[in-house]
Design an enzyme around this catalytic site. Sequence first.
Site, PDB file in Angstrom:
ATOM      1  N   GLY A  86       6.778   5.288   8.554  1.00 33.25           N
ATOM      2  CA  GLY A  86       5.935   6.475   8.669  1.00 33.25           C
ATOM      3  C   GLY A  86       6.036   7.084  10.044  1.00 33.25           C
ATOM      4  O   GLY A  86       7.051   6.960  10.741  1.00 33.25           O
ATOM      5  N   LYS A 103       0.850  -1.194   0.000  1.00 30.51           N
ATOM      6  CA  LYS A 103       0.000   0.000   0.000  1.00 30.51           C
ATOM      7  C   LYS A 103       0.882   1.239   0.000  1.00 30.51           C
ATOM      8  O   LYS A 103       1.563   1.534   0.977  1.00 30.51           O
ATOM      9  CB  LYS A 103      -0.907   0.041   1.227  1.00 30.51           C
ATOM     10  CG  LYS A 103      -1.992   1.129   1.102  1.00 30.51           C
ATOM     11  CD  LYS A 103      -2.609   1.489   2.430  1.00 30.51           C
ATOM     12  CE  LYS A 103      -1.957   2.694   3.048  1.00 30.51           C
ATOM     13  NZ  LYS A 103      -2.110   3.948   2.256  1.00 30.51           N
ATOM     14  N   CYS A 108      13.312  10.999   7.445  1.00 29.99           N
ATOM     15  CA  CYS A 108      13.192  10.576   8.839  1.00 29.99           C
ATOM     16  C   CYS A 108      14.497  10.719   9.611  1.00 29.99           C
ATOM     17  O   CYS A 108      14.501  11.003  10.810  1.00 29.99           O
ATOM     18  CB  CYS A 108      12.696   9.135   8.904  1.00 29.99           C
ATOM     19  SG  CYS A 108      13.693   7.965   7.950  1.00 29.99           S
ATOM     20  N   GLY A 165       2.525   4.249  13.798  1.00 33.62           N
ATOM     21  CA  GLY A 165       3.218   3.039  14.215  1.00 33.62           C
ATOM     22  C   GLY A 165       2.591   2.429  15.463  1.00 33.62           C
ATOM     23  O   GLY A 165       2.452   1.199  15.575  1.00 33.62           O
ATOM     24  N   GLU A 206      -1.240   7.576  -0.053  1.00 34.23           N
ATOM     25  CA  GLU A 206      -2.333   7.970  -0.943  1.00 34.23           C
ATOM     26  C   GLU A 206      -1.915   9.005  -1.979  1.00 34.23           C
ATOM     27  O   GLU A 206      -2.429   8.998  -3.104  1.00 34.23           O
ATOM     28  CB  GLU A 206      -3.510   8.531  -0.127  1.00 34.23           C
ATOM     29  CG  GLU A 206      -4.208   7.510   0.748  1.00 34.23           C
ATOM     30  CD  GLU A 206      -3.738   7.518   2.183  1.00 34.23           C
ATOM     31  OE1 GLU A 206      -4.599   7.566   3.079  1.00 34.23           O
ATOM     32  OE2 GLU A 206      -2.515   7.479   2.417  1.00 34.23           O
ATOM     33  N   GLU A 213       3.095   7.994  15.531  1.00 34.30           N
ATOM     34  CA  GLU A 213       1.682   7.895  15.918  1.00 34.30           C
ATOM     35  C   GLU A 213       0.997   6.737  15.196  1.00 34.30           C
ATOM     36  O   GLU A 213       0.308   5.916  15.818  1.00 34.30           O
ATOM     37  CB  GLU A 213       0.969   9.213  15.605  1.00 34.30           C
ATOM     38  CG  GLU A 213      -0.513   9.205  15.962  1.00 34.30           C
ATOM     39  CD  GLU A 213      -1.204  10.505  15.595  1.00 34.30           C
ATOM     40  OE1 GLU A 213      -2.406  10.630  15.892  1.00 34.30           O
ATOM     41  OE2 GLU A 213      -0.553  11.386  14.996  1.00 34.30           O
ATOM     42  N   GLU A 216       9.636   1.495  11.018  1.00 27.77           N
ATOM     43  CA  GLU A 216      10.660   2.540  10.895  1.00 27.77           C
ATOM     44  C   GLU A 216       9.930   3.857  10.991  1.00 27.77           C
ATOM     45  O   GLU A 216       9.200   4.244  10.080  1.00 27.77           O
ATOM     46  CB  GLU A 216      11.416   2.405   9.568  1.00 27.77           C
ATOM     47  CG  GLU A 216      12.770   3.104   9.585  1.00 27.77           C
ATOM     48  CD  GLU A 216      12.767   4.409   8.849  1.00 27.77           C
ATOM     49  OE1 GLU A 216      12.705   5.453   9.541  1.00 27.77           O
ATOM     50  OE2 GLU A 216      12.824   4.406   7.616  1.00 27.77           O
ATOM     51  N   GLU A 237       8.906  16.194  15.808  1.00 28.14           N
ATOM     52  CA  GLU A 237       9.387  16.055  14.435  1.00 28.14           C
ATOM     53  C   GLU A 237       8.610  16.996  13.516  1.00 28.14           C
ATOM     54  O   GLU A 237       7.393  16.862  13.357  1.00 28.14           O
ATOM     55  CB  GLU A 237       9.234  14.612  13.962  1.00 28.14           C
ATOM     56  CG  GLU A 237       9.824  14.371  12.584  1.00 28.14           C
ATOM     57  CD  GLU A 237       9.748  12.917  12.155  1.00 28.14           C
ATOM     58  OE1 GLU A 237      10.717  12.430  11.558  1.00 28.14           O
ATOM     59  OE2 GLU A 237       8.724  12.272  12.428  1.00 28.14           O
TER      60      GLU A 237
END
Length: 490
Positions: free
Chosen positions: A228, A175, A284, A233, A178, A231, A250, A385
């Site tokens: 990603g 996936k 990241c 995760g 989007e 939150e 990650e 972040e």
Amino acid sequence: MTKTLKLYTNGEWVDSSNPSMQNILNPANQEVIAKAPKATKEETEEAIKAAKDAFESGVWSERTPLERAEVLLQIADKMEENLDALIELEVENNGKTKREAESDATDAANTFRYYAGLLNNSSGEILETDEELQTMIVKEPMGVAGLIVPWNFPLLMSVWKIAPALAAGNSIILKPAEITPMTVVKVFELMDQTDLPKDVAHLLMGSGSIVGQTITESKDVDIVSFTGSTEVGRTIMQAATGNLKKISLELGGKSPNIIFDDADLDTAVDHALFGIFMGSGQVCSSGSRILVQEGIYDEFITKYAESAKRIKVGPGNDEASEMGAIVSEKHMESILNYIQIGKEEGARLVCGGNRIERDGMDNGFFIEPTVFADVTSDMRIVQEEIFGPVVVIQKFKDEEEAIKLANDTDFGLAGGVFSRDQQKAMRVIKKVRAGITWVNTYHLTGVQAPWGGYKQSGIGRSLGTYGLDEYQETKQINISTDPKPIQWFN
């Protein structure tokens, strides 16, 4: 003409039954470049079932490592033959510069080659446990791998997951984010031209709340690999408890880059610029917190700000551009909001801080390279972040304070140290609580090295042999060398 994308499942490109479509924009000018489908829960479940059936049939999972390696090399060849197309799509859909997209596309093809090479050198273990027992340690594929990738490196992050998952013998469901599916669609088009069995790899575009959640909760998915935000995760960790599936996460970072007063100043400035402004700060592992020793603090800020102001921001397809667009209007507004928070918190804005709406960038999502100084550890812009071209600079007195400040966040993804004193640099880098670190450089790494973080920056590792291990089960097989009754109860 705007391209209409399709889902890829069971070796076919198909329309979704959901009439709703996602507009895919070029962040440099807001032009609609494609429309993407939004897969339904039912379509996701059907893809999961097809992937499971393919795995259990052995059409891929039971191929020898060398047979799987040959297919990975075919994919690498196809990618190299289509590098220009991949680069163009990555620039157009993500907004990054052409130079960055070229690096990503080349690294992606090399990742397939690397894992093909690992398969050509695959081996197990044989242990002599006692006189009458021999133990074999073997690696086996897990089953169905759900791969969820972010928007900041749509091509490279996808391949970082696809290559080892397929190398291990798994079926996959990917996936993409989007808003950035274009290069991933191209990768699946290329894989479709190889000898990869048609029902092994599935591509589902759609929302995280439907496609992502269905993949994560499914008892027929054996591992979820996600890159990603921290939150999201956490949400994946909770959803994965249904069948206690393996997860590989990650996540975010707020990485320190420590500059001692004995560092080569020009080198430190140069790498610290690259450390945050590469990828428009949407990386990241960015060195988004620069810690500078008090002896060179003012001089460093002056040189750093002068260099940051000279960075040429512009559309990624402009060869002169050194920093591209922010990926979306929503994310641009989030970054600008953090800049406002920094001002309100009392940080000193040294340069930047504004959206760029000039020189043909009026309709794009561009932000000036932004530098804050005189920050303190309690500020949100130091702890949270931002994921954009915003860096904070903090002063430290000595080695002990540098380490304390470096580790004073919930994250632990990356970090750097700059010093001419190699012994000191090694002392400090060993105490930085992070999974990816550098001494007198930043960001440079290779597919052979494991990638992942400490603390709330994630679980597990990508790349290297560790990346292949993520998608494998470890089995012991015990063989009697002298079969006879054990007579335990006689």
